[in-house]
Design a protein around this motif. Structure first.
Motif, short mmCIF file in Angstrom:
data_model
loop_
_atom_site.label_atom_id
_atom_site.label_comp_id
_atom_site.label_asym_id
_atom_site.label_seq_id
_atom_site.Cartn_x
_atom_site.Cartn_y
_atom_site.Cartn_z
N GLN A 193 0.70 -1.24 0.11
CA GLN A 193 -0.10 -0.10 -0.04
C GLN A 193 0.83 1.13 0.11
O GLN A 193 1.90 1.26 0.48
CB GLN A 193 -0.93 0.14 1.14
N PRO A 194 0.47 2.40 -0.60
CA PRO A 194 1.39 3.62 -0.43
C PRO A 194 1.45 3.91 0.86
O PRO A 194 0.40 4.02 1.67
CB PRO A 194 0.36 4.55 -1.27
N LEU A 195 2.45 4.68 1.20
CA LEU A 195 2.60 5.39 2.49
C LEU A 195 1.74 6.74 2.31
O LEU A 195 2.64 7.72 1.70
CB LEU A 195 4.05 5.35 3.04
N TRP A 196 0.93 7.04 3.12
CA TRP A 196 0.22 8.50 3.04
C TRP A 196 1.15 9.37 4.10
O TRP A 196 1.28 8.93 5.37
CB TRP A 196 -1.04 8.51 3.71
N ILE A 197 1.72 10.26 3.76
CA ILE A 197 2.73 11.01 4.60
C ILE A 197 2.02 12.04 5.44
O ILE A 197 1.41 12.69 5.20
CB ILE A 197 3.53 11.84 3.20
N ASN A 198 2.80 11.79 6.64
CA ASN A 198 2.27 12.70 7.79
C ASN A 198 3.41 13.61 7.86
O ASN A 198 4.62 13.48 8.55
CB ASN A 198 2.35 11.71 9.06
N TRP A 199 3.25 14.72 7.03
CA TRP A 199 4.29 16.00 7.40
C TRP A 199 4.22 16.54 8.63
O TRP A 199 3.25 16.92 9.32
CB TRP A 199 3.78 16.89 6.24
N SER A 200 5.29 16.62 9.04
CA SER A 200 5.62 17.21 10.38
C SER A 200 5.70 18.54 10.67
O SER A 200 5.40 19.14 11.69
CB SER A 200 7.05 16.43 11.11
N GLY A 201 5.76 19.25 9.53
CA GLY A 201 5.77 20.73 9.64
C GLY A 201 6.41 21.43 8.27
O GLY A 201 6.65 20.63 7.34
#
Length: 388
Positions: A193-201
């Motif tokens: 599955q694709p990784l849904w990116i958790n942008w930190s900032g």
């Protein structure tokens, strides 16, 4: 019994029609863009999250290019970088750079890679889809390679990345796997599955050091000890990347791959509501919500509507704090349209009931009214025609 069934069916009808409409919009992907905008809003409402202190970036920035010349550079600069980093003993060094063209410095660079023993190189594709690989000499000297391809949504924002594409790991995954092999085991998500990116900032929050400062040893070596180092370009105009936090100016590709490493190390990639959950939400928000408010007066229906939207918005934000992305536009849209259609439906139903009662009264008392006052039919007929 039949009257009661009709009453129940009437109450369920508006929400059912709304559910059918939103189910169609969901399957057609018409809600994707609004949901993506809502996700960007959730990132800003949540604010910055913690960055894993094991990951740092060495940035090929504007100052480095001014001092070392036009980019791309000669391989001797990267040899010098590895020589400096060897003293700091980092865990992994990952290059977000493509070394596909052979040069006279390749042998020195390959020897530096082999001596370091923990360097990951990048690969990509050209505009025709053909692979851009490190030269055979450099690829054999590196410990691993990984692709740096990413997916941009229609608004230009990168929200996900394929951990595997064409049987190759992404650069971030290849780096974390190498780290897990050399240091400690890291639990990984479903790689299919694709990784849904958790942008930190914003990109400026990312811990980074200028390339020129590192090779001139202006940065304390302890800052790189036991670190995962990602080397890449941050200079404006080269490899731009739009994120929920960075649009103008944009971030850069190295920010993406460092964030992927950060997500994999912390295990905090975004989780999405599965499709079965979306269907349940459509049914709950359509017929279920319609049934709930149809049993209330109109003033309470109007109160329930913004209340449900606010509660869902707050719930979505709370879940987002825990790295779970709930749809926002779909349920709020279902609540809103269900409320409108229910109010209109109730008014129409009351209108039909009133007309039926008028007809029943006229049929029941027509003879009595005509006998008592023969002029009544001529007076009431226009009213009946107007209401029917």
């Amino acid at each position: 019994m039949n009257s009661r069934f009709n009453k129940v069916g009437w109450r369920l009808l508006p929400g059912s029609l709304v559910a059918l409409l939103f189910a169609l919009l969901f399957k057609l992907g018409a809600l994707d863009s609004p949901e993506q905008l809502a996700q960007t809003g959730l990132f800003h409402l949540r604010g910055q999250s913690s960055w894993d202190d094991r990951v740092v970036v060495i940035a090929i920035d504007e100052i480095s290019i001014q001092k070392l010349g036009w980019f791309p550079w000669k391989r001797q600069y990267y040899v010098r970088l590895l020589e400096v980093l060897a003293k700091a003993e980092p865990n992994i060094v990952a290059f977000d750079l493509i070394f596909s063209e052979p040069t006279v410095d390749d042998e020195k660079f390959a020897q530096a890679l082999m001596k370091k023993g923990n360097v990951v190189l990048a690969q990509a594709q050209d505009v025709l889809g053909l692979p851009l690989l490190p030269t055979q000499r450099l690829a054999s000297a590196a410990i691993a390679t990984g692709h740096i391809l990413n997916t941009r949504d229609p608004d230009g924002v990168t929200r996900r990345i394929d951990l595997h594409r064409h049987n190759e790991s992404t650069l971030g995954l290849a780096t974390v796997r190498t780290y897990a092999f050399m240091q400690q085991e890291i639990p990984l998500p479903n790689l299919e599955q694709p990784l849904w990116i958790n942008w930190s900032g914003p990109a400026r929050q990312m811990p980074k050091y200028s390339f020129i400062d590192v090779i001139q040893q202006k940065v304390p070596l302890k800052n790189f000890q036991n670190k995962i180092i990602v080397v890449g370009v941050t200079a404006a105009g080269i490899d731009p990347l739009i994120t929920p936090f960075d649009r103008n100016p944009a971030a850069s590709g190295v920010h993406l791959h460092a964030t992927v490493i950060n997500n994999l190390l912390q295990g905090n990639g975004l989780q999405r509501l599965p499709e079965t959950g979306v269907w349940f939400l459509i049914l709950l928000g359509g017929p279920g919500f319609g049934w709930l408010i149809s049993r209330r007066r109109e003033d309470w229906q109007i109160i329930f509507w913004p209340g449900a939207c606010l509660i869902w918005g707050a719930l979505s934000l709370v879940f987002f704090y825990f790295n779970y992305w709930l749809p926002v536009v779909l349920p709020i849209g279902v609540f809103s349209l269900t409320t409108v259609t229910t109010i209109v439906s109730d008014h129409w139903r009351n209108y039909l009931l009133l007309q039926r009662q008028i007809q029943q009264l006229w049929q029941a008392y027509q003879q009595d009214l005509v006998i008592s006052n023969p002029t009544i039919p001529s007076q009431i007929a226009p009213l009946l025609r107007q209401n029917i």
